[in-house]
Design a protein around this motif. Structure first.
Motif, PDB file in Angstrom:
ATOM      1  N   ALA A 262      29.749  29.700  -3.733  1.00 42.22           N
ATOM      2  CA  ALA A 262      28.796  30.999  -4.249  1.00 42.22           C
ATOM      3  C   ALA A 262      28.876  32.136  -2.908  1.00 42.22           C
ATOM      4  CB  ALA A 262      27.355  30.451  -4.201  1.00 42.22           C
ATOM      5  N   ALA A 263      29.126  31.518  -1.608  1.00 39.36           N
ATOM      6  CA  ALA A 263      29.206  32.558  -0.495  1.00 39.36           C
ATOM      7  C   ALA A 263      30.714  33.255  -0.695  1.00 39.36           C
ATOM      8  CB  ALA A 263      29.389  32.159   0.775  1.00 39.36           C
ATOM      9  N   ARG A 264      31.405  32.583  -1.252  1.00 39.14           N
ATOM     10  CA  ARG A 264      32.814  33.210  -1.680  1.00 39.14           C
ATOM     11  C   ARG A 264      32.594  34.217  -2.831  1.00 39.14           C
ATOM     12  NH1 ARG A 264      37.685  32.383  -4.764  1.00 39.14           N
ATOM     13  NH2 ARG A 264      39.593  32.387  -3.475  1.00 39.14           N
ATOM     14  N   LEU A 265      32.008  33.981  -3.714  1.00 40.60           N
ATOM     15  CA  LEU A 265      31.684  35.002  -5.050  1.00 40.60           C
ATOM     16  C   LEU A 265      30.895  36.214  -4.364  1.00 40.60           C
ATOM     17  CD1 LEU A 265      30.545  32.776  -8.019  1.00 40.60           C
ATOM     18  CD2 LEU A 265      32.471  33.873  -7.801  1.00 40.60           C
ATOM     19  N   CYS A 266      29.950  35.839  -3.408  1.00 42.69           N
ATOM     20  CA  CYS A 266      29.381  37.238  -3.106  1.00 42.69           C
ATOM     21  C   CYS A 266      30.311  38.059  -2.249  1.00 42.69           C
ATOM     22  CB  CYS A 266      28.473  36.627  -1.828  1.00 42.69           C
ATOM     23  SG  CYS A 266      26.982  35.991  -2.674  1.00 42.69           S
ATOM     24  N   ALA A 267      31.179  37.616  -1.562  1.00 43.15           N
ATOM     25  CA  ALA A 267      32.271  38.240  -0.775  1.00 43.15           C
ATOM     26  C   ALA A 267      33.277  38.972  -1.868  1.00 43.15           C
ATOM     27  CB  ALA A 267      33.086  37.337  -0.054  1.00 43.15           C
TER      28      ALA A 267
ATOM     29  N   LEU B  89      33.688  43.150  -2.241  1.00 36.99           N
ATOM     30  CA  LEU B  89      35.056  43.903  -2.662  1.00 36.99           C
ATOM     31  C   LEU B  89      35.015  44.574  -3.803  1.00 36.99           C
ATOM     32  CD1 LEU B  89      37.664  41.408  -1.112  1.00 36.99           C
ATOM     33  CD2 LEU B  89      36.824  43.378   0.002  1.00 36.99           C
ATOM     34  N   ALA B  90      34.519  44.046  -4.694  1.00 36.48           N
ATOM     35  CA  ALA B  90      34.384  44.926  -6.042  1.00 36.48           C
ATOM     36  C   ALA B  90      33.556  46.168  -5.648  1.00 36.48           C
ATOM     37  CB  ALA B  90      33.794  44.159  -6.920  1.00 36.48           C
ATOM     38  N   GLN B  91      32.503  46.200  -5.032  1.00 40.14           N
ATOM     39  CA  GLN B  91      31.711  47.177  -4.839  1.00 40.14           C
ATOM     40  C   GLN B  91      32.540  48.451  -3.806  1.00 40.14           C
ATOM     41  OE1 GLN B  91      29.044  48.107  -6.630  1.00 40.14           O
ATOM     42  NE2 GLN B  91      28.125  46.003  -7.143  1.00 40.14           N
ATOM     43  N   ALA B  92      33.286  47.642  -2.844  1.00 42.37           N
ATOM     44  CA  ALA B  92      33.822  48.447  -1.959  1.00 42.37           C
ATOM     45  C   ALA B  92      34.885  49.180  -2.502  1.00 42.37           C
ATOM     46  CB  ALA B  92      34.516  47.656  -1.043  1.00 42.37           C
ATOM     47  N   LYS B  93      35.636  48.685  -3.596  1.00 43.67           N
ATOM     48  CA  LYS B  93      36.690  49.349  -4.410  1.00 43.67           C
ATOM     49  C   LYS B  93      36.254  50.394  -5.257  1.00 43.67           C
ATOM     50  CE  LYS B  93      40.519  48.931  -7.441  1.00 43.67           C
ATOM     51  NZ  LYS B  93      41.493  47.954  -8.007  1.00 43.67           N
ATOM     52  N   ALA B  94      35.031  50.038  -6.054  1.00 44.02           N
ATOM     53  CA  ALA B  94      34.317  51.090  -6.877  1.00 44.02           C
ATOM     54  C   ALA B  94      33.805  52.150  -5.823  1.00 44.02           C
ATOM     55  CB  ALA B  94      33.178  50.481  -7.492  1.00 44.02           C
ATOM     56  N   ALA B  95      33.283  52.150  -4.817  1.00 46.67           N
ATOM     57  CA  ALA B  95      32.794  53.121  -3.875  1.00 46.67           C
ATOM     58  C   ALA B  95      34.039  53.941  -3.140  1.00 46.67           C
ATOM     59  CB  ALA B  95      32.045  52.482  -2.583  1.00 46.67           C
TER      60      ALA B  95
ATOM     61  N   VAL C 175      42.134  38.244   2.279  1.00 46.07           N
ATOM     62  CA  VAL C 175      42.236  39.590   1.458  1.00 46.07           C
ATOM     63  C   VAL C 175      42.429  40.615   2.128  1.00 46.07           C
ATOM     64  CG1 VAL C 175      41.253  41.327  -0.133  1.00 46.07           C
ATOM     65  CG2 VAL C 175      40.692  38.935  -0.884  1.00 46.07           C
ATOM     66  N   LEU C 176      41.719  40.902   3.311  1.00 49.58           N
ATOM     67  CA  LEU C 176      41.946  42.052   4.326  1.00 49.58           C
ATOM     68  C   LEU C 176      42.834  41.769   5.521  1.00 49.58           C
ATOM     69  CD1 LEU C 176      38.264  43.573   4.302  1.00 49.58           C
ATOM     70  CD2 LEU C 176      40.321  44.097   2.846  1.00 49.58           C
ATOM     71  N   GLY C 177      43.268  40.352   5.872  1.00 46.61           N
ATOM     72  CA  GLY C 177      43.993  40.312   7.218  1.00 46.61           C
ATOM     73  C   GLY C 177      43.139  40.497   8.276  1.00 46.61           C
ATOM     74  N   ASP C 178      43.774  40.829   9.192  1.00 41.36           N
ATOM     75  CA  ASP C 178      42.957  41.099  10.696  1.00 41.36           C
ATOM     76  C   ASP C 178      42.002  42.159  10.405  1.00 41.36           C
ATOM     77  OD1 ASP C 178      44.436  39.418  11.895  1.00 41.36           O
ATOM     78  OD2 ASP C 178      45.673  40.797  13.088  1.00 41.36           O
ATOM     79  N   LYS C 179      41.998  43.121   9.348  1.00 40.84           N
ATOM     80  CA  LYS C 179      41.101  44.101   9.319  1.00 40.84           C
ATOM     81  C   LYS C 179      39.713  43.496   8.561  1.00 40.84           C
ATOM     82  CE  LYS C 179      44.117  47.891   7.809  1.00 40.84           C
ATOM     83  NZ  LYS C 179      44.662  48.590   6.966  1.00 40.84           N
TER      84      LYS C 179
END
Lengths: 157, 157, 157
Positions: free
Chosen positions: B69-74, B78-84, B124-128
């Protein structure tokens, strides 16, 4: 020797070895002129959670022990800040502390306990230590720590 | 095609349609070089909360399901980050995740469960993706979601 | 007379005297172009917590009273913002609200109650008021307030 290091010494505080990252997160991130530090538990100088700092505030943990635990969390925040910044002199301001107390049902007198953390930060950082804060009582804190404190600081980039 | 999009694909992750604002708040705010994302629930790709991701961790929700569930939240962060942002390539760093687990009494082993979110962000983001975080167990999460995760990112302005 | 002050007047809202610092923390910190405000309780214009805004949401506190309490917290955030900034016109954006509801067991319908705070901020600040937010139910809030709301704003430096 910086003023802040002097003040730590005069307070008899030795910053502990900051706890190493144990997962895919890090203790602190510097982003521009912000330093954001992960929630710190009430680990002692030996890196362990003492029995008197473990459990429910207002239950098995006394108010005095909970306040002392909040102070330990703040010391650990400073240890992480020093590790992240090299020197505490790079701190321009403590912006915010968030305090999460592991509370027994119906124990609401948590604001005075959070002063254990707030007082330590101001003792060490002086006016730069005066911060905004939010304090709440939560259902659980990792490892059963009586309290967890997170921090955000303004730093010289 | 960006590296980050490539990594999402290689992980078999399709970002869901981000949930629309349902009130006078928004999923994400870009302020200067900060991106602050509202707490995300463990909604699946269908926008629904699965029964196994609903309820108390350490009660009806297993540790494996809570971590998932925590993975789904993450993923939803990312989906919200991409939209923004338009593109996830504008992310310079994940600064902080806040994890709020809906816990049964006396269930304190929440830090390993939060790794479900932390691991996904770093995959997904690596070191970032290496972030500060705070994890607490709370009394309730909206809709009874087993967990809620909020995020703060440093982005290219 | 600014637009925002006009809007407050037309809503019939008089900002209360912001509560004074009671410890080694401060109500608000301006750091660069960020304004971070300490968690505000549901204190009324008289600086007191009314009985109907004290206690557990879903227990002795009704949903209507909890929503009204969240609105009071938001009014108190604006009072602190005005005290810190001199004028609310320096606000460029409400970035984030964090809402902590003092919930009875198994009461999860907290998101609609948080709209009491979100709606007020948008009524007063207009589009600048549209914010990210996280809402959780917690075990305790200082003084037994039904809710506590903290805020982060982008401001003109």
């Amino acid at each position: 020797m910086s003023d802040i290091e002097d003040r730590l010494r005069s307070l008899g505080i030795t910053l502990p070895q900051p706890s190493a990252p144990v997962a895919n997160y890090v203790p602190a991130v510097v982003a521009g002129n912000l330093l954001v530090i992960s929630g710190q538990l009430a680990l002692g100088a030996d890196g362990k959670l003492a029995p008197e700092h473990t459990g429910k505030v207002g239950g098995t943990v006394s108010e005095a022990d909970a306040k002392a635990a909040a102070r330990l969390c703040a010391i650990n925040l400073l240890a992480q800040a020093k590790a992240a910044l090299g020197s505490l002199d790079r701190i321009e301001r403590c912006i915010r502390l968030g305090g999460f107390f592991n509370t027994a049902p119906d124990f609401a007198a948590i604001a005075p306990l959070m002063n254990g953390a707030s007082d330590l930060i101001v003792e060490v950082l002086g006016d730069k230590g005066r911060h905004a804060r939010s304090t709440i009582g939560v259902a659980e804190v990792p490892l059963g720590s009586a309290v967890e404190v997170e921090g955000m600081f303004l730093v010289k980039a």
